[in-house]
Design an enzyme around this catalytic site. Structure first.
Site, PDB file in Angstrom:
ATOM      1  N   GLN A 354       0.828  -1.207   0.000  1.00 29.10           N
ATOM      2  CA  GLN A 354       0.000   0.000   0.000  1.00 29.10           C
ATOM      3  C   GLN A 354       0.863   1.257   0.000  1.00 29.10           C
ATOM      4  O   GLN A 354       1.669   1.461   0.907  1.00 29.10           O
ATOM      5  CB  GLN A 354      -0.910   0.025   1.230  1.00 29.10           C
ATOM      6  CG  GLN A 354      -1.935  -1.086   1.275  1.00 29.10           C
ATOM      7  CD  GLN A 354      -1.461  -2.282   2.070  1.00 29.10           C
ATOM      8  OE1 GLN A 354      -0.262  -2.530   2.198  1.00 29.10           O
ATOM      9  NE2 GLN A 354      -2.401  -3.049   2.603  1.00 29.10           N
ATOM     10  N   GLN A 376      -0.134  -0.465  -5.779  1.00 26.93           N
ATOM     11  CA  GLN A 376      -1.261  -0.801  -4.918  1.00 26.93           C
ATOM     12  C   GLN A 376      -1.760   0.451  -4.214  1.00 26.93           C
ATOM     13  O   GLN A 376      -0.984   1.217  -3.644  1.00 26.93           O
ATOM     14  CB  GLN A 376      -0.851  -1.859  -3.889  1.00 26.93           C
ATOM     15  CG  GLN A 376      -1.998  -2.318  -2.999  1.00 26.93           C
ATOM     16  CD  GLN A 376      -1.630  -3.511  -2.134  1.00 26.93           C
ATOM     17  OE1 GLN A 376      -0.614  -4.154  -2.343  1.00 26.93           O
ATOM     18  NE2 GLN A 376      -2.466  -3.822  -1.160  1.00 26.93           N
ATOM     19  N   ASP A 377      -3.106   0.664  -4.276  1.00 23.85           N
ATOM     20  CA  ASP A 377      -3.750   1.779  -3.561  1.00 23.85           C
ATOM     21  C   ASP A 377      -3.301   3.146  -4.079  1.00 23.85           C
ATOM     22  O   ASP A 377      -2.970   4.050  -3.298  1.00 23.85           O
ATOM     23  CB  ASP A 377      -3.488   1.687  -2.056  1.00 23.85           C
ATOM     24  CG  ASP A 377      -4.190   0.509  -1.401  1.00 23.85           C
ATOM     25  OD1 ASP A 377      -4.867  -0.247  -2.110  1.00 23.85           O
ATOM     26  OD2 ASP A 377      -4.041   0.346  -0.183  1.00 23.85           O
ATOM     27  N   ASP A 398      -6.288  -2.903  -6.183  1.00 21.67           N
ATOM     28  CA  ASP A 398      -7.214  -1.979  -5.504  1.00 21.67           C
ATOM     29  C   ASP A 398      -6.811  -0.523  -5.726  1.00 21.67           C
ATOM     30  O   ASP A 398      -6.839   0.294  -4.785  1.00 21.67           O
ATOM     31  CB  ASP A 398      -7.251  -2.274  -3.996  1.00 21.67           C
ATOM     32  CG  ASP A 398      -7.532  -3.728  -3.679  1.00 21.67           C
ATOM     33  OD1 ASP A 398      -8.185  -4.400  -4.481  1.00 21.67           O
ATOM     34  OD2 ASP A 398      -7.084  -4.195  -2.613  1.00 21.67           O
ATOM     35  N   ARG A 466     -13.276  -5.450  -6.429  1.00 19.44           N
ATOM     36  CA  ARG A 466     -13.631  -6.428  -5.405  1.00 19.44           C
ATOM     37  C   ARG A 466     -14.141  -5.681  -4.179  1.00 19.44           C
ATOM     38  O   ARG A 466     -13.800  -4.516  -3.957  1.00 19.44           O
ATOM     39  CB  ARG A 466     -12.445  -7.320  -5.059  1.00 19.44           C
ATOM     40  CG  ARG A 466     -11.200  -6.612  -4.563  1.00 19.44           C
ATOM     41  CD  ARG A 466     -10.118  -7.618  -4.237  1.00 19.44           C
ATOM     42  NE  ARG A 466      -8.933  -6.992  -3.640  1.00 19.44           N
ATOM     43  CZ  ARG A 466      -8.124  -7.594  -2.789  1.00 19.44           C
ATOM     44  NH1 ARG A 466      -8.369  -8.846  -2.421  1.00 19.44           N
ATOM     45  NH2 ARG A 466      -7.073  -6.974  -2.299  1.00 19.44           N
TER      46      ARG A 466
END
Length: 559
Positions: A354, A376-377, A398, A466
């Site tokens: 993250q 990520q993120d 994500d 998701r």
């Protein structure tokens, strides 16, 4: 931020509730009021009113007042821990700092909501109702963010000190308050929106003339008399906006400041737009700094020289001890913030997990022709109402996440190459309560492989999203999906628990990845029609007609 010592004492004494007049004569019992909340038993225990004339609105006001008291006590508790705890780790301190900031924000939001409902009225204008619902929705998001940080960075310390008990009960009370507000005053519930009475309105003295952005990015500043200035985009007729002041950031020393952070610090704290935006013009260059624009910097506009020309970059990540919430290169909480022609990067890389480029918790914020780059993120659309137009978004796992009410329009979304064995998930929407008016809408966007993914071995699987939380809500409409999208479309989190309560929709998309015949068979997935899709347009989901015209940014109000 609100100071607990300034909160009137009456807030903490529920007996004064009975003095509030109401125009509603329908009597309600605690059981009848609480049955439609997410926590009926908790509701009956924590908000009993032993008065035969109490009605739904009395219960709603009581719940919000009790929430103010609860939020204030938790804020004071976190302040105490940060002041007196001398042996805690840096990770614990970071998590507590997040909770401190968010708890103070919650007190502010609850006080504002209480002022909205305290006069005894039983109906509210649609805009007022939506604003209060947005604040109550953000309170739940803020509390969950605090919980996430504590669980990840301070689990053992938190358990030992009993903090989880306090915050979990607080979260239930906020959920009950939101449910009672929606039942008594709300205009939006679940996945259907009541916009039959919606009308385009301004903000009184906050409103100022709209302007049109030109195709050129170079800003020219001119004084027009009486100390006022205008910004001319390319010098064309009609391409101007009145601003209260302009400052220039340039690394070569030719401007007012050499860092963006200094320019933001110089910007005034504003409660209304007045003459217009305070403009920070950031000339071309790579700015290795962390920008944090707090909520008092209202009506701030930041314009760069273009994507990949004006670049703000950092590399904070969870792997290096930061919370996800703190890892952003660019963090903004200022209402009515506008950014244009800027690239925001987090260069921590896929191995650091993250690592946020942008964290946005600014209500009625707008990003136009900006680029967000990470893995990520990447883009943390944390809370409140947000709009993105013609932006480029790069990431892996994500990489568009959070629990804002947010619309992405005409953007380019580029899944990139993750670590070996990882998948790509474009969205991870975090709606965690059925009463929240939040959700992610991706409209008229293009989803294609980034260059590194296109050059890979073809084994990476890419999903539309998701469910980060049980009531996750995401809709793709009128967008192009290239063949990289998995035929299943969507991926579950770690269990099947959210597959009934989530809401995922697809409407009128195109491209080889848009075929829905092999999509997941979840009860919460829907191929929707135009009647449902309109609920996720800029006009409805984020009330865009009330704030986007004054930004000068082009937008589509409907489908």
């Amino acid at each position: 931020m609100a100071d607990s010592t300034s909160i009137p004492n009456f807030i903490f004494f529920s007996s004064l509730l009975l003095s509030i007049s109401s125009t509603t004569t329908t009597v309600a019992t605690t059981a009848s009021v609480c049955k439609d909340t997410p926590y009926p038993s908790f509701c009956q225990t924590f908000i009993p009113i032993n008065n035969s004339s109490s009605n739904l609105h009395d219960y709603g006001r009581f719940s919000i007042r009790k929430s103010i008291s609860t939020a204030t006590k938790f804020s004071n508790l976190i302040d105490k821990y940060l002041t007196t705890s001398t042996t805690v780790t840096t990770a614990v301190i970071h998590a507590l700092q997040d909770c401190q900031y968010l708890a103070r924000l919650n007190v502010d939001f609850l006080l504002a909501t209480y002022r909205t409902v305290s006069a005894g009225q039983t109906s509210l204008p649609a805009t007022t109702s939506e604003h209060a619902q947005t604040m109550l929705s953000a309170i739940l998001t803020n509390t969950q963010t605090c919980i996430d940080g504590l669980q990840t960075n301070a689990a053992s310390w938190t358990s030992k000190n009993g903090v989880f008990y306090h915050i979990q009960n607080d979260n239930k009370l906020y959920s009950v308050s939101l449910a009672l507000f929606n039942k008594g005053w709300g205009s939006k519930t679940n996945n259907k929106f009541d916009f039959s009475n919606r009308k385009q309105t301004g903000f009184g003295n906050d409103r100022f003339p709209r302007f049109k952005m030109s195709e050129q990015s170079t800003a020219i500043f001119e004084t027009v008399g009486n100390g006022r200035r205008k910004v001319v985009q390319g010098g064309g007729a009609g391409d101007e906006v009145d601003v209260s002041d302009v400052v220039v950031v340039s690394q070569d020393g030719s401007g007012n400041f050499t860092t963006i952070a200094d320019a933001v610090d110089f910007a005034p704290n504003k409660s209304a737009s007045g003459a217009g935006y305070f403009l920070v013009y950031v000339t071309a260059g790579v700015y290795e700094e962390y920008v944090n624009i707090h909520k008092k910097k209202k009506y701030l506009m930041m314009i760069g020289d273009g994507i990949n020309q004006t670049v703000i970059t950092g590399n904070h990540s969870v792997a290096d001890g930061w919370t996800t919430f703190q890892s952003g290169t660019f963090i903004v909480a200022a209402p009515y913030f506008v950014a244009m022609n800027i690239t925001i990067r987090n260069t921590a890389g896929p191995t650091k997990h993250q690592a946020v480029a942008l964290r946005n918790g600014a209500d009625f914020s707008t990003f136009y022709r900006c680029s967000f780059e990470g893995y990520q993120d990447t883009l943390y659309a944390h809370s409140l109402r947000q709009f993105y137009r013609e932006c480029d978004i790069y990431g892996t796992v994500d990489f568009i996440f959070g629990n804002a009410a947010v619309v992405f329009q005409n953007c380019n979304i580029y899944p990139r190459l993750p670590m070996r064995g990882q998948f790509n998930a474009i969205t991870a929407q975090g709606r965690n309560d059925p009463g929240q008016n939040t959700g992610t809408s991706i409209q008229k966007c293009n989803i294609r492989e980034a260059d590194d993914l296109a050059a890979g071995d073809g084994t990476t699987v890419t999903y539309l999203g998701r469910p980060w939380r049980a009531f996750s809500r995401t809709v793709y409409m009128q967008s192009f999906m290239d063949e990289l999208i998995s035929p299943a479309g969507w991926l579950k989190w770690s269990s099947d628990s959210a597959l009934i309560t989530l809401y995922y929709g697809e409407f009128n998309n195109s491209g080889p990845g848009s075929e829905t015949s092999e999509r997941v068979p979840w009860p919460g997935f829907h191929v929707i029609n135009a009647m449902d899709a309109v609920n996720f347009t800029a006009a409805v989901l984020i009330h865009g007609d009330d704030f986007l015209p004054q930004t000068g940014v082009p937008y589509d109000s409907g489908l």
